[in-house]
Scaffold this active site. Structure first.
Site, PDB file in Angstrom:
ATOM      1  N   ILE A 248     -13.290 -11.054  27.302  1.00  0.00           N
ATOM      2  CA  ILE A 248     -12.097 -11.383  26.519  1.00  0.00           C
ATOM      3  C   ILE A 248     -10.932 -11.059  27.445  1.00  0.00           C
ATOM      4  O   ILE A 248     -10.609  -9.891  27.664  1.00  0.00           O
ATOM      5  CB  ILE A 248     -12.001 -10.567  25.223  1.00  0.00           C
ATOM      6  CG1 ILE A 248     -13.182 -10.890  24.297  1.00  0.00           C
ATOM      7  CG2 ILE A 248     -10.684 -10.861  24.497  1.00  0.00           C
ATOM      8  CD1 ILE A 248     -13.169 -10.131  22.983  1.00  0.00           C
ATOM      9  N   PRO A 249     -10.297 -12.073  28.026  1.00  0.00           N
ATOM     10  CA  PRO A 249      -9.399 -11.849  29.167  1.00  0.00           C
ATOM     11  C   PRO A 249      -7.998 -11.345  28.813  1.00  0.00           C
ATOM     12  O   PRO A 249      -6.993 -12.021  29.030  1.00  0.00           O
ATOM     13  CB  PRO A 249      -9.344 -13.234  29.814  1.00  0.00           C
ATOM     14  CG  PRO A 249      -9.497 -14.178  28.667  1.00  0.00           C
ATOM     15  CD  PRO A 249     -10.471 -13.510  27.730  1.00  0.00           C
ATOM     16  N   CYS A 250      -7.928 -10.124  28.317  1.00  0.00           N
ATOM     17  CA  CYS A 250      -6.619  -9.545  28.003  1.00  0.00           C
ATOM     18  C   CYS A 250      -5.801  -9.320  29.278  1.00  0.00           C
ATOM     19  O   CYS A 250      -4.574  -9.155  29.210  1.00  0.00           O
ATOM     20  CB  CYS A 250      -6.776  -8.246  27.216  1.00  0.00           C
ATOM     21  SG  CYS A 250      -7.773  -6.986  28.023  1.00  0.00           S
ATOM     22  N   HIS A 251      -6.466  -9.328  30.436  1.00  0.00           N
ATOM     23  CA  HIS A 251      -5.739  -9.161  31.698  1.00  0.00           C
ATOM     24  C   HIS A 251      -4.835 -10.360  31.986  1.00  0.00           C
ATOM     25  O   HIS A 251      -3.938 -10.263  32.830  1.00  0.00           O
ATOM     26  CB  HIS A 251      -6.732  -8.969  32.860  1.00  0.00           C
ATOM     27  CG  HIS A 251      -7.690 -10.102  33.039  1.00  0.00           C
ATOM     28  ND1 HIS A 251      -8.890 -10.180  32.355  1.00  0.00           N
ATOM     29  CD2 HIS A 251      -7.629 -11.232  33.815  1.00  0.00           C
ATOM     30  CE1 HIS A 251      -9.527 -11.285  32.712  1.00  0.00           C
ATOM     31  NE2 HIS A 251      -8.780 -11.942  33.581  1.00  0.00           N
TER      32      HIS A 251
END
Length: 289
Positions: A248-251
């Protein structure tokens, strides 16, 4: 890149140290020689090591993690890539992992009782960004985090599911999750995430999956996409609570000014991931020309 993941890990530790130095001293644009000296290797060795890890030169990589580049990405995607991707439910025409990830929320009982009656399998792995801890239930991956300390990682995991039964064992879904770091992602299997979150958090995390690799978004944009235009702060809190690193690419969510901002798993790692993804994506695009 013809490297083992172990060698990538060794290189990452030096690269991360160099990135942190750059971020602290960006005003005078440190030279290749200065960066090499900071990580205690020769300029030639540093250039080669960095290129092997990132797939691009230090100079090019620095462009990818600059504020000006981030702002350009935000502007370019504001009316094109991101909105189109969101509306269609797709991420990009590139070989992205996001198409292979589905979220399933835990039942109210599982949510409230701290994972009672759940058996959680966990294992440690090496990634291009350091050691990671992955955990899963029979329904899917419930946790993935980068580690600075193994003991602290286990403590954090058990804090999320205090009443679960834990078994240290690498299962197939863990290996599938780790394959995301390979450049050859076209044949990735379907990954299911079994998450403990409120309906609002799940909605935010689902929106994150639609940000393409090599792309960036802002807290305000995510709030708009989930029809909560005035909830940027709440969106930020939900993003900060994301239990699944990288998948889950919160970056990929940054400030509207182009500043990358904080990251649960270390801001330097966030910059490294953003630059690495841009380098991989541009490398793939060059191969098709």
């Amino acid at each position: 890149m013809d490297m083992t993941i172990t060698q990538q890990q060794i290189n990452y530790e030096r690269v991360a140290k160099a990135i942190a130095y750059i971020q602290d001293n960006f005003r005078h644009q440190p030279s290749l020689e200065e960066l090499a000296a900071h990580v205690h290797i020769s300029p030639f060795h540093f250039q080669r090591l960095f290129t092997e890890w990132a797939g691009t030169s230090p100079k090019k990589f620095l462009q990818y993690i600059s504020v000006s580049h981030a702002k350009k990405l935000l502007e370019n995607q504001k009316h094109t890539v991101f909105e189109t991707a969101y509306e269609t439910g797709l991420t990009s025409s590139s070989r992205l992992h996001d198409l292979f990830v589905q979220i399933e929320g835990m039942t109210p009982a599982e949510y409230k009782n701290g994972g009672q009656n759940l058996t959680i399998f966990y294992s440690f792995s090496l990634t291009p960004f350091g050691q990671s801890l992955i955990a899963s239930t029979e329904s899917g991956i419930c946790y993935m985090g980068f580690l600075e300390d193994t003991t602290q990682g286990i403590y954090d995991l058990k804090g999320k599911f205090p009443n679960a039964t834990y078994v240290k064992k690498e299962v197939e879904v863990h290996r599938h999750a780790n394959s995301i770091f390979s450049c050859e992602t076209i044949n990735l299997p379907q990954l299911k995430l079994h998450l403990k979150g409120t309906p609002f958090q799940l909605k935010v995390w689902e929106a994150l999956l639609k940000i393409p690799r090599g792309g960036l978004s802002t807290y305000g944009t995510i709030a708009k996409q989930i029809n909560h235009k005035k909830a940027s702060r709440a969106v930020g809190t939900a993003i900060g609570s994301n239990p699944i690193a990288y998948l889950i690419p919160c970056h990929r969510v940054i400030q509207s000014t182009g500043v990358f901002g904080g990251y649960m798993w270390n801001p330097t790692r966030k910059a490294a991931i953003i630059g690495w993804e841009n380098a991989q994506l541009n490398s793939e695009q060059d191969e098709t020309i």
